[in-house]
Write a protein that holds these residues in place. Sequence first.
Motif, mmCIF file in Angstrom:
data_model
loop_
_atom_site.group_PDB
_atom_site.id
_atom_site.type_symbol
_atom_site.label_atom_id
_atom_site.label_comp_id
_atom_site.label_asym_id
_atom_site.label_seq_id
_atom_site.Cartn_x
_atom_site.Cartn_y
_atom_site.Cartn_z
ATOM 1 N N UNK A 1 0.812 -1.219 0.000
ATOM 2 C CA UNK A 1 0.000 0.000 0.000
ATOM 3 C C UNK A 1 0.849 1.274 0.000
ATOM 4 N N UNK A 2 1.898 1.298 0.822
ATOM 5 C CA UNK A 2 2.757 2.486 0.855
ATOM 6 C C UNK A 2 3.510 2.645 -0.473
ATOM 7 N N UNK A 3 3.949 1.541 -1.055
ATOM 8 C CA UNK A 3 4.655 1.610 -2.342
ATOM 9 C C UNK A 3 3.743 2.151 -3.438
ATOM 10 N N UNK A 4 2.508 1.681 -3.480
ATOM 11 C CA UNK A 4 1.548 2.171 -4.484
ATOM 12 C C UNK A 4 1.260 3.647 -4.257
ATOM 13 N N UNK A 5 1.083 4.042 -3.001
ATOM 14 C CA UNK A 5 0.836 5.442 -2.677
ATOM 15 C C UNK A 5 1.962 6.328 -3.209
ATOM 16 N N UNK A 6 3.188 5.960 -2.940
ATOM 17 C CA UNK A 6 4.330 6.776 -3.366
ATOM 18 C C UNK A 6 4.448 6.785 -4.885
ATOM 19 N N UNK A 7 4.177 5.658 -5.532
ATOM 20 C CA UNK A 7 4.233 5.609 -6.994
ATOM 21 C C UNK A 7 3.189 6.532 -7.612
ATOM 22 N N UNK A 8 1.995 6.583 -7.023
ATOM 23 C CA UNK A 8 0.957 7.487 -7.518
ATOM 24 C C UNK A 8 1.377 8.944 -7.332
ATOM 25 N N UNK A 9 2.020 9.242 -6.219
ATOM 26 C CA UNK A 9 2.495 10.598 -5.949
ATOM 27 C C UNK A 9 3.578 11.002 -6.948
#
Length: 232
Positions: A138-146
Amino acid sequence: VKYGGLAEAIAAARGQVGENTLILSALNGIASEVLLSEAFGRDKVLYCVAQGMDAVKVGNQLTYSTRGFIRIGEQTAGRVTPRVEALADFLLAHGMPCQVSGDMPHHLWGKLMLNVGVNQAVAVFQGDYGTIQKPGRPREVMIAAMREVMALAPYEGVTLTEDDLTYWLGVLDTLGAAGKPSLRQDLEAGRPTEVELFSGTIRQLGQKHAIPTPVNDWLYAEIKRLENTAAL
């Protein structure tokens, strides 16, 4: 109001906007300021971001552990104008935590970057702030979206750096782990979400500038799927 109620709110406010009226939008994203400026004139609308809060609303009950504050300024980067200072003094005098900025486009895009990441990742992985405060997908996806927001920002006249990303991740780490961002709350309550303000905006800008946005494409599809499931 939520984004879905903005057009109705604009119509209701038309008779209340006078010569000395200033309008602040605390809505997420970068769309409401454009719509308000088109309706009332760019000179009436200041930029505003609300940040640092972890409020959760269930029914008519609102709870939070971190109150947060609003940041205000002119739409064009430059000096802090007297009207912004006067408005900040007014808000502070009435108990509203407020900071002023001479570069609100940067702050508006920074907040967009934050919400594109945290609102959507927490919603898709059906978690809370604690879900993205620890290492994992979840944190990896969040940062990738950012990072997709970071890639698009220069094409819209704004520069977001690794320092901005680090700053907003630091803000997230201060929020109560059990709190949930608004998009997750909307899905849980069966309400329409503001996904168009987040991945919807990024996908449109990606198409406009021919920049791929695969992470936001996936998040958009997943949130639409969850919306449809909640409506059944």
